[in-house]
Write an enzyme that holds these catalytic residues in place. Sequence first.
Site, PDB file in Angstrom:
ATOM      1  N   LYS A  75       8.341   3.977  40.481  1.00  0.00           N
ATOM      2  CA  LYS A  75       8.526   4.085  39.232  1.00  0.00           C
ATOM      3  C   LYS A  75       9.152   2.849  38.509  1.00  0.00           C
ATOM      4  O   LYS A  75       9.374   1.968  39.528  1.00  0.00           O
ATOM      5  CB  LYS A  75       9.934   5.040  39.204  1.00  0.00           C
ATOM      6  CG  LYS A  75      11.100   4.352  39.653  1.00  0.00           C
ATOM      7  CD  LYS A  75      12.424   4.896  39.950  1.00  0.00           C
ATOM      8  CE  LYS A  75      13.618   4.716  40.729  1.00  0.00           C
ATOM      9  NZ  LYS A  75      14.363   3.043  40.530  1.00  0.00           N
ATOM     10  N   ASP A  81      14.962   4.583  45.688  1.00  0.00           N
ATOM     11  CA  ASP A  81      14.725   3.097  45.886  1.00  0.00           C
ATOM     12  C   ASP A  81      15.357   3.182  47.665  1.00  0.00           C
ATOM     13  O   ASP A  81      15.703   1.379  47.838  1.00  0.00           O
ATOM     14  CB  ASP A  81      15.686   2.770  44.767  1.00  0.00           C
ATOM     15  CG  ASP A  81      14.684   3.229  43.863  1.00  0.00           C
ATOM     16  OD1 ASP A  81      13.831   4.275  43.814  1.00  0.00           O
ATOM     17  OD2 ASP A  81      15.147   2.732  42.493  1.00  0.00           O
ATOM     18  N   CYS A 117      19.760   2.411  39.715  1.00  0.00           N
ATOM     19  CA  CYS A 117      19.269   3.013  39.588  1.00  0.00           C
ATOM     20  C   CYS A 117      19.516   4.558  39.951  1.00  0.00           C
ATOM     21  O   CYS A 117      19.055   5.391  39.491  1.00  0.00           O
ATOM     22  CB  CYS A 117      18.121   3.123  40.908  1.00  0.00           C
ATOM     23  SG  CYS A 117      16.582   1.421  40.051  1.00  0.00           S
ATOM     24  N   VAL A 123      19.642   3.969  46.873  1.00  0.00           N
ATOM     25  CA  VAL A 123      20.701   2.704  45.895  1.00  0.00           C
ATOM     26  C   VAL A 123      20.146   2.073  44.672  1.00  0.00           C
ATOM     27  O   VAL A 123      19.088   2.809  44.764  1.00  0.00           O
ATOM     28  CB  VAL A 123      20.364   1.168  47.383  1.00  0.00           C
ATOM     29  CG1 VAL A 123      20.601   1.519  48.716  1.00  0.00           C
ATOM     30  CG2 VAL A 123      18.998   1.495  47.224  1.00  0.00           C
ATOM     31  N   THR A 124      20.040   1.361  43.771  1.00  0.00           N
ATOM     32  CA  THR A 124      21.603   0.445  44.112  1.00  0.00           C
ATOM     33  C   THR A 124      22.585   2.097  43.563  1.00  0.00           C
ATOM     34  O   THR A 124      21.749   2.561  41.960  1.00  0.00           O
ATOM     35  CB  THR A 124      21.947  -0.589  44.288  1.00  0.00           C
ATOM     36  OG1 THR A 124      21.768  -1.281  42.359  1.00  0.00           O
ATOM     37  CG2 THR A 124      21.644  -1.163  44.655  1.00  0.00           C
TER      38      THR A 124
HETATM   39  C1  C5J Z   1      17.719   0.016  42.039  1.00  0.00           C
HETATM   40  C2  C5J Z   1      18.197  -2.442  40.793  1.00  0.00           C
HETATM   41  N1  C5J Z   1      16.663   0.162  42.647  1.00  0.00           N
HETATM   42  N2  C5J Z   1      19.031  -2.443  41.568  1.00  0.00           N
HETATM   43  N3  C5J Z   1      17.457  -0.945  41.589  1.00  0.00           N
HETATM   44  O1  C5J Z   1      18.932   0.156  42.050  1.00  0.00           O
HETATM   45  O2  C5J Z   1      17.313  -2.577  40.768  1.00  0.00           O
END
Ligand code: C5J
Length: 224
Positions: A129, A24, A162, A157-158
């Site tokens: 996803k 991400d 995720c 991240v984060t």
């Molecule tokens: C991810 C989120 N990618 N923190 N999403 O961690 O909402």
Amino acid sequence: MSVIRAEPFDFPLRRGGIGLIVIDMQRDFIEPGGFGAALGNDVAPLQAIIPAVRALLDGVRAAGLPVIHTRECHRPDLSDCPPAKRARGGATPTIGDRGPMGRILIAGEPGAEIVPELAPLPGETVIDKPGKGAFHATPLAEVLTGMGLRQLLFAGVTTEVCVQTTMREANDRGYECLLAEDATESYFPAFRQATFEMIRAQGAIVGWTAPVAAILAGIGGDHG
Ligand code: C5J
């Protein structure tokens, strides 16, 4: 067998069976005006890891190992976004609303794209996803089986959302998982550190952590 110097102990490197998943690294989490910022977060710490993620990507690519990128995003009609997810956080704008980078966390919008410095190369797999974990409602399990992988490197991240969720999903599926410490970031420094400790506890109950330099040295991709 060669190893990657890692915590809580050396990561046994099974050559030919390891790949990298970059989670991400999207504009919506990393740039002002996206989802992360809409939730009230300072995105600067996430921007700061781009060079480390790029170094890891370069080394993994140079070593001839597979790379998989993920993007958290939803269909334009939001049919894959549970209303509870959309409502949570109380933020405005929220998922599906229009922001400076297009509709937030919607596939095909500028904000859902991976930052240009880390753009996937032709032939690299990109998994869209709808959840925090990359196995939920995606073909990732079949993709990894098809690649013959047994071990996974993680960045992105984060850290505690995720990245950790996907690592736990992978660990439950039998993969040995190693998180690149300086190539992952959170909006909350304490959560990042806590994630490292949770992952490594009880004899690597979820997996290992190591700096990018140690990973590159281990896989033989240290060209820096
Ligand atoms: C991810 C989120 N990618 N923190 N999403 O961690 O909402």
